[in-house]
Design an enzyme around this catalytic site. Structure first.
Site, short mmCIF file in Angstrom:
data_model
loop_
_atom_site.label_atom_id
_atom_site.label_comp_id
_atom_site.label_asym_id
_atom_site.label_seq_id
_atom_site.Cartn_x
_atom_site.Cartn_y
_atom_site.Cartn_z
N ASP A 1 0.74 -1.07 0.06
CA ASP A 1 -0.02 -0.11 0.23
C ASP A 1 0.79 1.38 0.09
OD1 ASP A 1 0.82 -0.07 2.51
OD2 ASP A 1 -1.09 0.01 3.53
N SER A 2 2.34 1.07 0.02
CA SER A 2 3.05 2.20 -0.22
C SER A 2 2.99 2.92 -1.55
CB SER A 2 4.60 1.61 -0.16
OG SER A 2 4.87 0.62 -0.87
N ASP B 1 -0.87 -5.97 0.18
CA ASP B 1 -1.52 -5.42 1.73
C ASP B 1 -2.76 -5.25 1.49
OD1 ASP B 1 0.87 -4.77 3.23
OD2 ASP B 1 1.12 -3.06 2.17
N LYS C 1 -1.33 -9.23 3.53
CA LYS C 1 -0.54 -8.67 4.64
C LYS C 1 -1.43 -7.55 5.40
CE LYS C 1 3.35 -6.12 4.10
NZ LYS C 1 2.86 -4.75 4.72
N GLU D 1 -1.68 -5.21 9.04
CA GLU D 1 -0.97 -4.44 10.03
C GLU D 1 -1.70 -4.68 11.38
OE1 GLU D 1 0.09 -0.51 9.09
OE2 GLU D 1 0.69 -0.95 7.09
N GLU E 1 9.01 -3.91 10.80
CA GLU E 1 9.34 -2.65 10.33
C GLU E 1 9.95 -1.78 11.29
OE1 GLU E 1 6.96 -0.92 7.24
OE2 GLU E 1 8.03 1.16 7.22
N1 MHF Z 1 9.12 5.10 -0.51
C1 MHF Z 1 8.80 4.49 0.50
N2 MHF Z 1 9.24 3.68 1.27
C2 MHF Z 1 9.14 2.84 2.31
O1 MHF Z 1 9.78 2.27 3.04
C3 MHF Z 1 7.96 3.53 2.98
C4 MHF Z 1 6.99 4.04 1.92
N3 MHF Z 1 7.40 4.70 1.14
N4 MHF Z 1 5.62 4.43 2.48
C5 MHF Z 1 5.07 3.55 3.54
C6 MHF Z 1 5.90 3.36 4.58
C7 MHF Z 1 6.82 4.54 5.11
N5 MHF Z 1 7.95 3.96 5.73
C8 MHF Z 1 8.68 4.89 6.40
C9 MHF Z 1 8.84 6.23 6.14
C10 MHF Z 1 9.66 6.98 7.02
C11 MHF Z 1 10.70 6.30 7.83
C12 MHF Z 1 11.73 7.23 8.60
O2 MHF Z 1 11.88 8.41 8.50
N6 MHF Z 1 12.29 6.70 9.50
C13 MHF Z 1 13.67 7.29 10.14
C14 MHF Z 1 13.53 6.98 11.75
C15 MHF Z 1 12.88 7.89 12.66
C16 MHF Z 1 13.52 7.34 14.21
O3 MHF Z 1 14.47 7.37 14.44
O4 MHF Z 1 12.25 7.03 14.86
C17 MHF Z 1 14.80 7.01 9.63
O5 MHF Z 1 15.80 7.71 9.84
O6 MHF Z 1 14.83 6.04 8.99
C18 MHF Z 1 10.53 5.26 8.04
C19 MHF Z 1 9.61 4.37 7.31
C20 MHF Z 1 8.15 2.77 5.35
N7 MHF Z 1 7.40 2.70 4.07
C1 KIV Z 2 7.12 -1.19 3.50
C2 KIV Z 2 6.62 -2.27 2.95
C3 KIV Z 2 6.79 -3.52 4.19
C4 KIV Z 2 5.20 -2.13 2.97
O1 KIV Z 2 4.35 -2.70 3.70
C5 KIV Z 2 4.57 -1.27 1.53
O2 KIV Z 2 5.49 -1.32 0.80
O3 KIV Z 2 3.45 -1.09 1.66
MG MG Z 3 2.24 -1.31 3.34
#
Ligand code: MHF
Ligand code: KIV
Ligand code: MG
Length: 264
Positions: free
Chosen positions: A44-45, A83, A111, A113, A180
């Site tokens: 669903d991303s 998803d 899948k 959540e 995740e």
């Molecule tokens: N292009 C894309 N990639 C992804 O992995 C993803 C999506 N879209 N859309 C749905 C979710 C959103 N996701 C995300 C988005 C942002 C972070 C992020 O900014 N994480 C921080 C951690 C912050 C902390 O330390 O608590 C990082 O620095 O990685 C993580 C997962 C994973 N998924």
């Molecule tokens: C980031 C992955 C695990 C996901 O759920 C998605 O792509 O929607």
């Molecule tokens: Mg997803």
């Protein structure tokens, strides 16, 4: 030979790593499955990556079915996981109806959540022939409850709860756990605590499988990528090369490296 949930269980038993990438269309589904990626996630991303929304919440079951059909047509032997989008599985009845639409579209499993409160839904799906992956940790459909995309399971009580949730969901019939954004130590603990294969994204190197959003590992996503992302196109120069380099790096254990993982 087509990949099934049994293939992934065998990987876990033998200690062999497996790979998963998102796929939203037939062309990339073809390339990804030919590169030897075991699991394709119709994530669903796509609500963010394809539709340009700032979260996954606007995605509908219809959207997911449309992309699942395209991926199924392009697939050459990978396991197709789709998803269940936001609020399409709020009750067991809704979950069964939504899952039926995705399975009819060509998904091999769904899948969802959610933690232990999803156990009854997981059991209903599982007993009716729908394999389920339970997504724990940073569950993006909860972004408004989390107040952002943040690492989960950092303190001891949250970590213990996640281990208990994973166990309960597997006992209820979940065939795969997806973790995740959790500290690597918790990723390892959960992987060792359940007989089901565990797929990680930002969950450290110890999980049985690794997943990334394809656009991220091709360096195509605008802005600063999350810590767990590596651009495999930069070092290979072709899409096929990048897909193969990802598979290779996960199987050899060189991805994820320390720089891609979270500490407690
Ligand atoms: N292009 C894309 N990639 C992804 O992995 C993803 C999506 N879209 N859309 C749905 C979710 C959103 N996701 C995300 C988005 C942002 C972070 C992020 O900014 N994480 C921080 C951690 C912050 C902390 O330390 O608590 C990082 O620095 O990685 C993580 C997962 C994973 N998924
Ligand atoms: C980031 C992955 C695990 C996901 O759920 C998605 O792509 O929607
Ligand atoms: Mg997803």
């Amino acid at each position: 030979m087509a990949v099934t949930i049994n293939t992934l269980r065998d990987c876990k038993t033998r200690g062999e790593k497996f790979t998963c990438l998102t796929a939203y269309d037939a062309t990339f589904a073809h390339l990804i499955s030919q590169a030897g990626v075991e699991v394709m996630l119709v994530g669903d991303s796509l609500g963010m990556v394809l539709q340009g929304n700032d979260s996954t919440l606007p995605v509908t079951v219809q959207d997911m079915a449309y992309h699942t059909r395209a991926v199924a047509r392009g697939n050459r032997g990978a396991l197709v996981m789709a998803d269940l989008p936001f609020m399409s599985y709020g009750t067991p009845d809704a979950a069964m109806d939504s899952s039926a639409q995705l399975m009819r579209a060509g998904a091999h499993m769904v899948k969802l959540e959610g933690s232990s409160w999803m156990a009854d839904t997981v059991e209903m799906l599982s007993t009716r022939g729908v394999p389920v992956c339970a997504h724990l940790g940073l569950t993006p459909q909860f972004v408004n409850k989390f107040g952002g995309y943040k690492v989960q399971g950092k303190d001891d009580s949250a970590a213990d709860q996640m281990v208990a949730d994973a166990r309960e969901l597997v006992e209820a019939g979940a065939d795969i756990i997806l973790l995740e954004c959790v500290p690597s130590a918790l990723g390892q603990r959960i992987t060792e605590s359940v007989p089901a294969p565990v797929i990680g994204i930002g969950a450290g190197a110890a999980t049985d499988g690794q997943v990334l959003v394809m656009h991220d590992m091709l360096g195509a996503t605008p802005g600063k990528p999350p810590r767990f992302v590596k651009d495999f196109l930069a070092e290979t120069g072709t899409i096929q090369g990048a897909l193969e380099a990802f598979v290779d790096a996960v199987k050899k254990g060189t991805f994820p490296a320390q720089e891609h993982t979270f500490k407690a």
